[in-house]
Design a protein around this motif. Structure first.
Motif, PDB file in Angstrom:
ATOM      1  N   GLY A   1       0.807  -1.218   0.000  1.00 33.47           N
ATOM      2  CA  GLY A   1       0.000   0.000   0.000  1.00 33.47           C
ATOM      3  C   GLY A   1       0.839   1.265   0.000  1.00 33.47           C
ATOM      4  O   GLY A   1       0.536   2.229  -0.707  1.00 33.47           O
ATOM      5  N   ASN A   2       1.913   1.260   0.791  1.00 26.37           N
ATOM      6  CA  ASN A   2       2.780   2.443   0.876  1.00 26.37           C
ATOM      7  C   ASN A   2       3.504   2.714  -0.430  1.00 26.37           C
ATOM      8  O   ASN A   2       3.533   3.855  -0.897  1.00 26.37           O
ATOM      9  N   LYS A   3       4.090   1.701  -1.023  1.00 28.12           N
ATOM     10  CA  LYS A   3       4.878   1.904  -2.257  1.00 28.12           C
ATOM     11  C   LYS A   3       3.995   2.285  -3.443  1.00 28.12           C
ATOM     12  O   LYS A   3       4.414   3.054  -4.301  1.00 28.12           O
ATOM     13  N   LEU A   4       2.785   1.725  -3.501  1.00 24.47           N
ATOM     14  CA  LEU A   4       1.887   2.051  -4.618  1.00 24.47           C
ATOM     15  C   LEU A   4       0.919   3.177  -4.268  1.00 24.47           C
ATOM     16  O   LEU A   4       0.073   3.544  -5.080  1.00 24.47           O
ATOM     17  N   ASN A   5       1.035   3.696  -3.059  1.00 25.34           N
ATOM     18  CA  ASN A   5       0.176   4.786  -2.576  1.00 25.34           C
ATOM     19  C   ASN A   5      -1.308   4.419  -2.693  1.00 25.34           C
ATOM     20  O   ASN A   5      -2.110   5.155  -3.259  1.00 25.34           O
ATOM     21  N   LEU A   6      -1.654   3.226  -2.118  1.00 28.84           N
ATOM     22  CA  LEU A   6      -3.020   2.716  -2.166  1.00 28.84           C
ATOM     23  C   LEU A   6      -3.547   2.448  -0.761  1.00 28.84           C
ATOM     24  O   LEU A   6      -2.778   2.109   0.138  1.00 28.84           O
ATOM     25  N   VAL A   7      -4.833   2.576  -0.622  1.00 28.89           N
ATOM     26  CA  VAL A   7      -5.488   2.117   0.605  1.00 28.89           C
ATOM     27  C   VAL A   7      -6.135   0.781   0.254  1.00 28.89           C
ATOM     28  O   VAL A   7      -7.101   0.723  -0.503  1.00 28.89           O
ATOM     29  N   LEU A   8      -5.558  -0.276   0.792  1.00 28.82           N
ATOM     30  CA  LEU A   8      -6.025  -1.630   0.479  1.00 28.82           C
ATOM     31  C   LEU A   8      -6.952  -2.134   1.571  1.00 28.82           C
ATOM     32  O   LEU A   8      -6.775  -1.796   2.745  1.00 28.82           O
ATOM     33  N   PRO A   9      -7.920  -2.960   1.203  1.00 32.30           N
ATOM     34  CA  PRO A   9      -8.783  -3.541   2.241  1.00 32.30           C
ATOM     35  C   PRO A   9      -7.962  -4.472   3.127  1.00 32.30           C
ATOM     36  O   PRO A   9      -7.097  -5.198   2.644  1.00 32.30           O
ATOM     37  N   ASN A  10      -8.196  -4.402   4.434  1.00 35.88           N
ATOM     38  CA  ASN A  10      -7.485  -5.320   5.322  1.00 35.88           C
ATOM     39  C   ASN A  10      -8.422  -6.340   5.963  1.00 35.88           C
ATOM     40  O   ASN A  10      -7.967  -7.301   6.559  1.00 35.88           O
ATOM     41  N   ARG A  11      -9.720  -6.132   5.819  1.00 34.26           N
ATOM     42  CA  ARG A  11     -10.703  -7.075   6.351  1.00 34.26           C
ATOM     43  C   ARG A  11     -11.666  -7.495   5.254  1.00 34.26           C
ATOM     44  O   ARG A  11     -12.004  -6.723   4.363  1.00 34.26           O
ATOM     45  N   THR A  12     -12.108  -8.733   5.361  1.00 32.56           N
ATOM     46  CA  THR A  12     -13.079  -9.272   4.412  1.00 32.56           C
ATOM     47  C   THR A  12     -14.474  -8.776   4.771  1.00 32.56           C
ATOM     48  O   THR A  12     -14.664  -8.146   5.814  1.00 32.56           O
ATOM     49  N   ASN A  13     -15.435  -9.101   3.952  1.00 27.24           N
ATOM     50  CA  ASN A  13     -16.819  -8.762   4.261  1.00 27.24           C
ATOM     51  C   ASN A  13     -17.367  -9.615   5.391  1.00 27.24           C
ATOM     52  O   ASN A  13     -18.413  -9.322   5.954  1.00 27.24           O
ATOM     53  N   ILE A  14     -16.657 -10.679   5.721  1.00 22.04           N
ATOM     54  CA  ILE A  14     -17.042 -11.530   6.845  1.00 22.04           C
ATOM     55  C   ILE A  14     -16.489 -10.936   8.135  1.00 22.04           C
ATOM     56  O   ILE A  14     -16.948 -11.238   9.217  1.00 22.04           O
ATOM     57  N   GLY A  15     -15.494 -10.070   8.029  1.00 20.48           N
ATOM     58  CA  GLY A  15     -14.902  -9.433   9.196  1.00 20.48           C
ATOM     59  C   GLY A  15     -13.548  -9.989   9.588  1.00 20.48           C
ATOM     60  O   GLY A  15     -12.924  -9.507  10.526  1.00 20.48           O
ATOM     61  N   THR A  16     -13.065 -11.001   8.878  1.00 19.16           N
ATOM     62  CA  THR A  16     -11.753 -11.556   9.182  1.00 19.16           C
ATOM     63  C   THR A  16     -10.691 -10.811   8.384  1.00 19.16           C
ATOM     64  O   THR A  16     -10.992 -10.161   7.389  1.00 19.16           O
ATOM     65  N   LYS A  17      -9.441 -10.918   8.834  1.00 23.29           N
ATOM     66  CA  LYS A  17      -8.349 -10.204   8.171  1.00 23.29           C
ATOM     67  C   LYS A  17      -7.832 -10.978   6.962  1.00 23.29           C
ATOM     68  O   LYS A  17      -7.817 -12.197   6.962  1.00 23.29           O
ATOM     69  N   TYR A  18      -7.391 -10.209   5.976  1.00 26.91           N
ATOM     70  CA  TYR A  18      -6.654 -10.803   4.872  1.00 26.91           C
ATOM     71  C   TYR A  18      -5.240 -11.082   5.378  1.00 26.91           C
ATOM     72  O   TYR A  18      -4.616 -10.226   6.011  1.00 26.91           O
ATOM     73  N   LEU A  19      -4.757 -12.260   5.090  1.00 19.93           N
ATOM     74  CA  LEU A  19      -3.423 -12.671   5.520  1.00 19.93           C
ATOM     75  C   LEU A  19      -2.553 -12.855   4.287  1.00 19.93           C
ATOM     76  O   LEU A  19      -2.890 -13.618   3.395  1.00 19.93           O
ATOM     77  N   TYR A  20      -1.446 -12.147   4.264  1.00 19.23           N
ATOM     78  CA  TYR A  20      -0.532 -12.206   3.127  1.00 19.23           C
ATOM     79  C   TYR A  20       0.784 -12.813   3.580  1.00 19.23           C
ATOM     80  O   TYR A  20       1.338 -12.431   4.610  1.00 19.23           O
ATOM     81  N   THR A  21       1.277 -13.759   2.800  1.00 11.44           N
ATOM     82  CA  THR A  21       2.581 -14.362   3.056  1.00 11.44           C
ATOM     83  C   THR A  21       3.328 -14.452   1.739  1.00 11.44           C
ATOM     84  O   THR A  21       2.807 -14.985   0.768  1.00 11.44           O
ATOM     85  N   MET A  22       4.555 -13.928   1.722  1.00  8.75           N
ATOM     86  CA  MET A  22       5.396 -14.046   0.537  1.00  8.75           C
ATOM     87  C   MET A  22       6.304 -15.256   0.744  1.00  8.75           C
ATOM     88  O   MET A  22       6.994 -15.361   1.750  1.00  8.75           O
ATOM     89  N   TYR A  23       6.271 -16.169  -0.197  1.00  8.03           N
ATOM     90  CA  TYR A  23       7.101 -17.370  -0.111  1.00  8.03           C
ATOM     91  C   TYR A  23       8.414 -17.212  -0.878  1.00  8.03           C
ATOM     92  O   TYR A  23       9.440 -17.694  -0.481  1.00  8.03           O
ATOM     93  N   SER A  24       8.346 -16.583  -2.017  1.00  7.22           N
ATOM     94  CA  SER A  24       9.533 -16.334  -2.837  1.00  7.22           C
ATOM     95  C   SER A  24       9.176 -15.207  -3.792  1.00  7.22           C
ATOM     96  O   SER A  24       8.081 -14.669  -3.736  1.00  7.22           O
ATOM     97  N   ASN A  25      10.095 -14.873  -4.682  1.00  3.30           N
ATOM     98  CA  ASN A  25       9.782 -13.830  -5.654  1.00  3.30           C
ATOM     99  C   ASN A  25       8.674 -14.240  -6.616  1.00  3.30           C
ATOM    100  O   ASN A  25       8.135 -13.419  -7.319  1.00  3.30           O
ATOM    101  N   LYS A  26       8.352 -15.532  -6.637  1.00  4.61           N
ATOM    102  CA  LYS A  26       7.341 -16.014  -7.576  1.00  4.61           C
ATOM    103  C   LYS A  26       6.048 -16.447  -6.901  1.00  4.61           C
ATOM    104  O   LYS A  26       5.038 -16.609  -7.565  1.00  4.61           O
ATOM    105  N   ASN A  27       6.078 -16.672  -5.614  1.00  2.67           N
ATOM    106  CA  ASN A  27       4.896 -17.220  -4.936  1.00  2.67           C
ATOM    107  C   ASN A  27       4.516 -16.422  -3.699  1.00  2.67           C
ATOM    108  O   ASN A  27       5.377 -15.957  -2.957  1.00  2.67           O
ATOM    109  N   TYR A  28       3.224 -16.310  -3.530  1.00  2.59           N
ATOM    110  CA  TYR A  28       2.694 -15.706  -2.314  1.00  2.59           C
ATOM    111  C   TYR A  28       1.343 -16.345  -2.023  1.00  2.59           C
ATOM    112  O   TYR A  28       0.779 -17.056  -2.847  1.00  2.59           O
ATOM    113  N   SER A  29       0.863 -16.073  -0.851  1.00  5.25           N
ATOM    114  CA  SER A  29      -0.458 -16.554  -0.453  1.00  5.25           C
ATOM    115  C   SER A  29      -1.250 -15.374   0.077  1.00  5.25           C
ATOM    116  O   SER A  29      -0.734 -14.563   0.846  1.00  5.25           O
ATOM    117  N   LEU A  30      -2.473 -15.273  -0.360  1.00  6.11           N
ATOM    118  CA  LEU A  30      -3.418 -14.313   0.197  1.00  6.11           C
ATOM    119  C   LEU A  30      -4.578 -15.149   0.709  1.00  6.11           C
ATOM    120  O   LEU A  30      -5.166 -15.925  -0.051  1.00  6.11           O
TER     121      LEU A  30
END
Length: 184
Positions: free
Chosen positions: A132-161
């Motif tokens: 969000g900071n580098k792209l100057n965006l306000v990103l959603p951090n919670r789902t419509n269910i109310g739980t948080k989005y969880l982001y994990t970077m595994y490598s330069n090619k893989n991530y999990s949201l």
């Protein structure tokens, strides 16, 4: 005065049933919502449904016996709660499906931003805050269910949201396949 209040409780009129119905609805919705996320409580989500039905069945039998013996109308309370529970369960699945799908759609902004970041910086960010900071965006951090989005970077090619969904399932986005999957 106290006798009139007690009589109104054991022989409820319409206003008493409406007040009880409002309280009962809040309690049942809270109960169903809470157990929608802790399905491993005891054995499975089915147990909370069976538990409610058994409790209401026992309550109906007890209230029927008391009503018959003392001429009261206590079973009306149980019938109101039973009717509410049936309505809640009837609308729960369509609402659950809508919330999960809309939470996945809401995550598209994050996924698109991750891909934009990757194109600009040749790797994925270490966190959603960095994204969000580098792209100057306000990103959603919670789902419509109310739980948080969880982001994990595994490598330069893989991530999990991912986000926690109903019944304890984890909804995870696979960036290589471009699909969502659910695990428990």
């Amino acid at each position: 005065m106290m006798k009139k209040i007690i009589d109104n409780i054991i022989n409820p009129n319409l206003i008493t049933l409406i007040l009880y119905g409002l309280l009962s609805l809040v309690c049942l919705v809270t109960y169903v919502w809470w157990f929608s996320f802790v399905w491993e409580f005891i054995f499975s989500v089915t147990h909370y449904i069976i538990g409610l039905l058994v409790t209401l069945g026992i309550g109906l039998n007890i209230s029927y016996t008391i009503d018959k013996k003392h001429g009261t109308k206590l079973k009306r309370y149980i019938l109101v709660s039973l009717a509410q529970l049936i309505i809640i369960w009837t609308v729960a699945n369509p609402i659950r499906t809508w919330q999960i799908e809309s939470s996945k759609n809401k995550a598209r902004l994050i996924i698109e931003s991750l891909e934009t970041y990757k194109m600009q910086y040749d790797n994925y960010p270490t966190s959603l805050a960095e994204l969000g900071n580098k792209l100057n965006l306000v990103l959603p951090n919670r789902t419509n269910i109310g739980t948080k989005y969880l982001y994990t970077m595994y490598s330069n090619k893989n991530y999990s949201l991912a986000f926690t969904s109903y019944y304890g399932y984890m909804a995870s986005y696979n960036n290589e396949q471009g699909e969502w999957g659910f695990t428990d």
